[in-house]
Design a protein around this motif. Structure first.
Motif, PDB file in Angstrom:
ATOM      1  N   GLN A  55      24.039  -6.098   9.231  1.00  0.00           N
ATOM      2  CA  GLN A  55      23.592  -7.115   8.267  1.00  0.00           C
ATOM      3  C   GLN A  55      22.104  -7.430   8.404  1.00  0.00           C
ATOM      4  N   ALA A  56      21.369  -6.654   9.187  1.00  0.00           N
ATOM      5  CA  ALA A  56      19.919  -6.836   9.314  1.00  0.00           C
ATOM      6  C   ALA A  56      19.239  -6.314   8.056  1.00  0.00           C
ATOM      7  N   ILE A  57      18.130  -6.928   7.696  1.00  0.00           N
ATOM      8  CA  ILE A  57      17.339  -6.436   6.570  1.00  0.00           C
ATOM      9  C   ILE A  57      16.437  -5.330   7.092  1.00  0.00           C
ATOM     10  N   VAL A  58      16.463  -4.187   6.406  1.00  0.00           N
ATOM     11  CA  VAL A  58      15.703  -3.010   6.808  1.00  0.00           C
ATOM     12  C   VAL A  58      14.738  -2.662   5.679  1.00  0.00           C
ATOM     13  N   ALA A  59      13.524  -2.273   6.052  1.00  0.00           N
ATOM     14  CA  ALA A  59      12.540  -1.809   5.071  1.00  0.00           C
ATOM     15  C   ALA A  59      11.989  -0.475   5.558  1.00  0.00           C
ATOM     16  N   LEU A  60      11.940   0.487   4.654  1.00  0.00           N
ATOM     17  CA  LEU A  60      11.401   1.794   5.004  1.00  0.00           C
ATOM     18  C   LEU A  60      10.699   2.406   3.807  1.00  0.00           C
ATOM     19  N   ASN A  61       9.943   3.447   4.096  1.00  0.00           N
ATOM     20  CA  ASN A  61       9.270   4.194   3.040  1.00  0.00           C
ATOM     21  C   ASN A  61      10.280   5.189   2.473  1.00  0.00           C
ATOM     22  N   PRO A  62      10.619   5.091   1.162  1.00  0.00           N
ATOM     23  CA  PRO A  62      11.661   5.951   0.599  1.00  0.00           C
ATOM     24  C   PRO A  62      11.185   7.345   0.182  1.00  0.00           C
ATOM     25  N   MET A  63       9.983   7.727   0.567  1.00  0.00           N
ATOM     26  CA  MET A  63       9.467   9.041   0.191  1.00  0.00           C
ATOM     27  C   MET A  63       9.871  10.057   1.256  1.00  0.00           C
ATOM     28  N   PRO A  88       0.805  -1.227   0.000  1.00  0.00           N
ATOM     29  CA  PRO A  88       0.000   0.000   0.000  1.00  0.00           C
ATOM     30  C   PRO A  88       0.835   1.273   0.000  1.00  0.00           C
ATOM     31  N   LYS A  89       2.088   1.172   0.425  1.00  0.00           N
ATOM     32  CA  LYS A  89       3.001   2.322   0.447  1.00  0.00           C
ATOM     33  C   LYS A  89       4.294   1.905  -0.244  1.00  0.00           C
ATOM     34  N   PRO A  90       5.051   2.836  -0.808  1.00  0.00           N
ATOM     35  CA  PRO A  90       6.343   2.465  -1.381  1.00  0.00           C
ATOM     36  C   PRO A  90       7.255   1.875  -0.306  1.00  0.00           C
ATOM     37  N   VAL A  91       8.023   0.863  -0.699  1.00  0.00           N
ATOM     38  CA  VAL A  91       8.923   0.189   0.241  1.00  0.00           C
ATOM     39  C   VAL A  91      10.296   0.052  -0.394  1.00  0.00           C
ATOM     40  N   LEU A  92      11.329   0.406   0.364  1.00  0.00           N
ATOM     41  CA  LEU A  92      12.709   0.184  -0.047  1.00  0.00           C
ATOM     42  C   LEU A  92      13.319  -0.786   0.957  1.00  0.00           C
ATOM     43  N   ILE A  93      13.864  -1.885   0.445  1.00  0.00           N
ATOM     44  CA  ILE A  93      14.456  -2.918   1.296  1.00  0.00           C
ATOM     45  C   ILE A  93      15.954  -2.962   1.017  1.00  0.00           C
ATOM     46  N   PHE A  94      16.758  -3.017   2.075  1.00  0.00           N
ATOM     47  CA  PHE A  94      18.202  -3.107   1.914  1.00  0.00           C
ATOM     48  C   PHE A  94      18.782  -3.832   3.127  1.00  0.00           C
ATOM     49  N   ARG A  95      20.018  -4.253   3.017  1.00  0.00           N
ATOM     50  CA  ARG A  95      20.716  -4.889   4.138  1.00  0.00           C
ATOM     51  C   ARG A  95      21.614  -3.839   4.783  1.00  0.00           C
ATOM     52  N   LEU A 125       9.771   3.401   9.154  1.00  0.00           N
ATOM     53  CA  LEU A 125      10.319   2.051   9.062  1.00  0.00           C
ATOM     54  C   LEU A 125       9.179   1.043   9.084  1.00  0.00           C
ATOM     55  N   PHE A 126       9.390  -0.093   8.441  1.00  0.00           N
ATOM     56  CA  PHE A 126       8.421  -1.176   8.432  1.00  0.00           C
ATOM     57  C   PHE A 126       9.026  -2.389   9.134  1.00  0.00           C
ATOM     58  N   GLU A 127       8.167  -3.187   9.736  1.00  0.00           N
ATOM     59  CA  GLU A 127       8.609  -4.428  10.360  1.00  0.00           C
ATOM     60  C   GLU A 127       8.970  -5.427   9.260  1.00  0.00           C
ATOM     61  N   VAL A 128      10.084  -6.133   9.440  1.00  0.00           N
ATOM     62  CA  VAL A 128      10.587  -7.072   8.432  1.00  0.00           C
ATOM     63  C   VAL A 128      10.880  -8.406   9.091  1.00  0.00           C
ATOM     64  N   LYS A 129      10.619  -9.485   8.353  1.00  0.00           N
ATOM     65  CA  LYS A 129      11.053 -10.801   8.803  1.00  0.00           C
ATOM     66  C   LYS A 129      11.353 -11.659   7.586  1.00  0.00           C
ATOM     67  N   GLU A 130      12.191 -12.659   7.807  1.00  0.00           N
ATOM     68  CA  GLU A 130      12.549 -13.605   6.752  1.00  0.00           C
ATOM     69  C   GLU A 130      11.783 -14.899   6.975  1.00  0.00           C
ATOM     70  N   GLU A 131      11.337 -15.461   5.882  1.00  0.00           N
ATOM     71  CA  GLU A 131      10.671 -16.762   5.928  1.00  0.00           C
ATOM     72  C   GLU A 131      11.209 -17.579   4.764  1.00  0.00           C
ATOM     73  N   ASP A 178      13.463 -18.105   1.885  1.00  0.00           N
ATOM     74  CA  ASP A 178      14.135 -17.119   1.036  1.00  0.00           C
ATOM     75  C   ASP A 178      13.329 -15.839   0.864  1.00  0.00           C
ATOM     76  N   LEU A 179      12.132 -15.782   1.435  1.00  0.00           N
ATOM     77  CA  LEU A 179      11.253 -14.628   1.244  1.00  0.00           C
ATOM     78  C   LEU A 179      11.554 -13.524   2.256  1.00  0.00           C
ATOM     79  N   ILE A 180      11.427 -12.284   1.805  1.00  0.00           N
ATOM     80  CA  ILE A 180      11.505 -11.123   2.685  1.00  0.00           C
ATOM     81  C   ILE A 180      10.073 -10.625   2.872  1.00  0.00           C
ATOM     82  N   LEU A 181       9.597 -10.691   4.104  1.00  0.00           N
ATOM     83  CA  LEU A 181       8.238 -10.288   4.423  1.00  0.00           C
ATOM     84  C   LEU A 181       8.250  -8.922   5.100  1.00  0.00           C
ATOM     85  N   VAL A 182       7.361  -8.033   4.662  1.00  0.00           N
ATOM     86  CA  VAL A 182       7.306  -6.667   5.194  1.00  0.00           C
ATOM     87  C   VAL A 182       5.880  -6.371   5.626  1.00  0.00           C
ATOM     88  N   LYS A 183       5.760  -5.749   6.776  1.00  0.00           N
ATOM     89  CA  LYS A 183       4.454  -5.343   7.303  1.00  0.00           C
ATOM     90  C   LYS A 183       4.356  -3.830   7.155  1.00  0.00           C
TER      91      LYS A 183
END
Length: 152
Positions: A86-94, A74-81, A137-143, A145-150
């Motif tokens: 080395q944690a996976i981070v997801a945030l709104n890049p706007m 529903p919102k733009p998401v940028l995912i990076f390590r 920031l968005f909550e992130v978890k790995e499942e 090989d998938l990167i899941l973002v809330k």
């Protein structure tokens, strides 16, 4: 001939000369559609009951460095390590100043806004104005090989 009529005829002539090549480009050819490559696997991006969405894969993140999703969430998401943890981070890049898309400056470990010069840390915190609010920031978890973002 009056100038107005001359310009009208020239405009009509230009349109008529451009129309056939434009229409021929819309014809379906004999070439079948290209299937998705093995490098970008198709994943189910639908929202799960727990509010998470699969927006990328670990191999995709390793290959590309970042994943940007503007269509599925529903919102733009940028995912990076994060380079240090080395944690996976997801945030709104706007940018929170005027909505421009920030760019990751990996050399400096920050995000730059190309429109007005705001800078944000890798945790989304404002490092230099004119932006006053951090990047969400968005909550992130790995499942697997998938990167899941809330995002909600």
């Amino acid at each position: 001939m009056e100038r107005r009529y001359f310009i009208s005829w020239m405009t009509l002539g230009a349109l008529v000369s451009v129309l056939p090549p434009t229409l021929s480009g819309c014809e379906s050819g004999d070439t079948p559609p290209t299937p998705p490559s093995d490098e970008t696997p198709q994943i189910d991006t639908s929202m799960r009951e727990d509010g998470f969405q699969a927006l990328g894969t670990i191999p995709q993140l390793q290959a590309e460095g970042t994943i940007v999703d503007r269509r599925n969430a529903p919102k733009p998401v940028l995912i990076f390590r994060h380079p240090e943890t080395q944690a996976i981070v997801a945030l709104n890049p706007m940018c929170t100043h005027q909505g421009c898309t920030v760019e990751l400056s990996a050399d400096e470990n920050l995000f730059d806004c190309p429109c007005h010069g705001s800078q944000f840390g890798l945790d989304g915190a404002v490092l230099s104005p004119p932006a006053e609010k951090p990047l969400p920031l968005f909550e992130v978890k790995e499942e697997g090989d998938l990167i899941l973002v809330k995002t909600q």
